[in-house]
Motif scaffolding. Structure first.
Motif, PDB file in Angstrom:
ATOM      1  N   ASP A 183      82.313 -25.340  76.539  1.00 20.16           N
ATOM      2  CA  ASP A 183      81.646 -24.544  77.360  1.00 20.16           C
ATOM      3  C   ASP A 183      81.992 -22.909  76.953  1.00 20.16           C
ATOM      4  OD1 ASP A 183      80.517 -26.694  78.860  1.00 20.16           O
ATOM      5  OD2 ASP A 183      82.397 -26.787  79.998  1.00 20.16           O
ATOM      6  N   ALA A 184      82.605 -22.891  76.082  1.00 20.62           N
ATOM      7  CA  ALA A 184      83.019 -21.361  75.841  1.00 20.62           C
ATOM      8  C   ALA A 184      81.773 -20.558  75.548  1.00 20.62           C
ATOM      9  CB  ALA A 184      84.078 -21.149  74.637  1.00 20.62           C
ATOM     10  N   GLU A 185      81.765 -18.986  75.979  1.00 19.67           N
ATOM     11  CA  GLU A 185      80.531 -18.389  75.472  1.00 19.67           C
ATOM     12  C   GLU A 185      80.968 -17.840  74.086  1.00 19.67           C
ATOM     13  OE1 GLU A 185      80.127 -15.425  78.536  1.00 19.67           O
ATOM     14  OE2 GLU A 185      79.356 -16.859  80.079  1.00 19.67           O
ATOM     15  N   GLY A 186      79.869 -17.644  73.209  1.00 19.00           N
ATOM     16  CA  GLY A 186      80.205 -17.241  72.057  1.00 19.00           C
ATOM     17  C   GLY A 186      79.688 -18.156  70.919  1.00 19.00           C
ATOM     18  N   ASP A 187      80.103 -18.168  69.738  1.00 20.06           N
ATOM     19  CA  ASP A 187      79.414 -19.026  68.696  1.00 20.06           C
ATOM     20  C   ASP A 187      80.760 -19.296  67.525  1.00 20.06           C
ATOM     21  OD1 ASP A 187      79.019 -17.190  66.528  1.00 20.06           O
ATOM     22  OD2 ASP A 187      77.547 -16.522  67.776  1.00 20.06           O
ATOM     23  N   SER A 188      80.485 -20.196  66.567  1.00 21.80           N
ATOM     24  CA  SER A 188      81.595 -20.395  65.612  1.00 21.80           C
ATOM     25  C   SER A 188      81.928 -19.345  64.785  1.00 21.80           C
ATOM     26  CB  SER A 188      81.411 -21.826  65.182  1.00 21.80           C
ATOM     27  OG  SER A 188      80.049 -21.899  64.441  1.00 21.80           O
ATOM     28  N   SER A 189      80.916 -18.482  64.546  1.00 17.14           N
ATOM     29  CA  SER A 189      80.954 -17.241  63.483  1.00 17.14           C
ATOM     30  C   SER A 189      82.577 -16.633  63.667  1.00 17.14           C
ATOM     31  CB  SER A 189      79.971 -16.293  63.788  1.00 17.14           C
ATOM     32  OG  SER A 189      80.030 -15.672  64.818  1.00 17.14           O
ATOM     33  N   VAL A 190      82.924 -16.548  64.951  1.00 15.67           N
ATOM     34  CA  VAL A 190      84.427 -16.142  65.014  1.00 15.67           C
ATOM     35  C   VAL A 190      85.341 -16.617  64.268  1.00 15.67           C
ATOM     36  CG1 VAL A 190      83.768 -15.213  67.366  1.00 15.67           C
ATOM     37  CG2 VAL A 190      85.033 -17.143  67.158  1.00 15.67           C
ATOM     38  N   ILE A 191      85.156 -17.964  63.703  1.00 17.44           N
ATOM     39  CA  ILE A 191      86.348 -18.655  63.168  1.00 17.44           C
ATOM     40  C   ILE A 191      86.447 -18.135  61.758  1.00 17.44           C
ATOM     41  CG2 ILE A 191      86.773 -21.050  62.061  1.00 17.44           C
ATOM     42  CD1 ILE A 191      86.948 -20.925  65.226  1.00 17.44           C
ATOM     43  N   ALA A 192      85.642 -17.608  61.164  1.00 18.27           N
ATOM     44  CA  ALA A 192      85.908 -17.044  59.840  1.00 18.27           C
ATOM     45  C   ALA A 192      86.644 -15.788  59.770  1.00 18.27           C
ATOM     46  CB  ALA A 192      84.529 -16.684  59.163  1.00 18.27           C
ATOM     47  N   GLU A 193      86.530 -15.015  61.126  1.00 21.50           N
ATOM     48  CA  GLU A 193      87.449 -13.886  61.108  1.00 21.50           C
ATOM     49  C   GLU A 193      88.840 -14.241  61.335  1.00 21.50           C
ATOM     50  OE1 GLU A 193      88.679 -10.130  61.275  1.00 21.50           O
ATOM     51  OE2 GLU A 193      87.095 -10.774  60.282  1.00 21.50           O
TER      52      GLU A 193
END
Length: 223
Positions: A183-193
């Motif tokens: 249910d978190a807001e945001g998306d998986s693109s933060v994983i790469a960082e």
């Protein structure tokens, strides 16, 4: 403070051991029969001293009934030590025998040795070594060549997830769901960082590159 359950139907023995162990700095629970011993075992002591001959359930029966729920060392107190008794006690899940009459110094030394050994085993089960990298799951830390890494919470949790599943590939979406939640807001693109930051911190010391990219699939932790 470590806690010890003393279970014996001889009240003088219980009182003697309680006074001695409290002087040694232990928290002591007591029981005078098998039923009380089973009830007190629910307090999850760090060690149990269990008399073999007790009413309402002898020591062997108590040990069998609690062993699936209690992982601490169980030491039998007994005046008898025939081979058959030893076999029965160890089969029930006991760890050691202490023969009556005993000296307080001996019983103190036995208790300390078992608690140290049990602590070492539990600690070792919560620490994994990957070459120069040490992941301590109990303290939630990662160190390389004895240098603790300054990791953000999410960075540690990514290492924890991957290192506890060595060799398994996790794509960015799955990592995001495991760490941030569905249910978190945001998306998986933060994983790469986050992966980039982790690699930068590990890379100062770690030449083995335990955090690997599987192109087109995701990331994995290798030994």
């Amino acid at each position: 403070m470590y806690s010890i359950l003393v279970a014996d139907d001889e009240k003088d023995v219980v009182s003697l051991l309680k006074d001695y162990l409290e002087l040694k700095g232990y928290c002591v629970y007591t029981a005078n029969n098998g039923k009380e011993a089973i009830e007190q075992a629910s307090r999850t002591p760090d060690l149990i001293l269990l008399d073999v001959n007790m009413p309402e359930a002898d020591g062997f029966e108590v040990c069998r009934r609690i062993r699936d729920h209690v992982s601490c060392p169980i030491l039998f107190l007994t005046a008898r030590i025939e081979d058959e008794d030893k076999i029965q006690g160890f089969a029930a899940g006991g760890d050691d025998y202490i023969i009556k009459p005993f000296s307080l110094e001996e019983i103190g030394a036995r208790i300390a040795a078992h608690i140290r050994r049990d602590h070492r085993v539990n600690t070792a089960n919560n620490v994994r070594l990957f070459g120069d990298v040490v992941v301590d799951y109990s303290n939630k830390t990662v160190s390389v060549r004895e240098e603790a890494l300054d990791l953000a919470n999410k960075e540690y949790r990514i290492i924890e997830l991957l290192s506890m599943n060595t060799g398994q590939v996790f794509d960015k979406e799955r990592i995001y769901e495991k760490i941030w939640g569905y249910d978190a807001e945001g998306d998986s693109s933060v994983i790469a960082e986050h992966i980039r930051r982790i690699r930068a911190k590990l890379g100062r010391y770690d030449e083995d590159r335990h955090l690997a990219t599987v192109w087109g699939m995701g990331y994995k932790w290798i030994k």
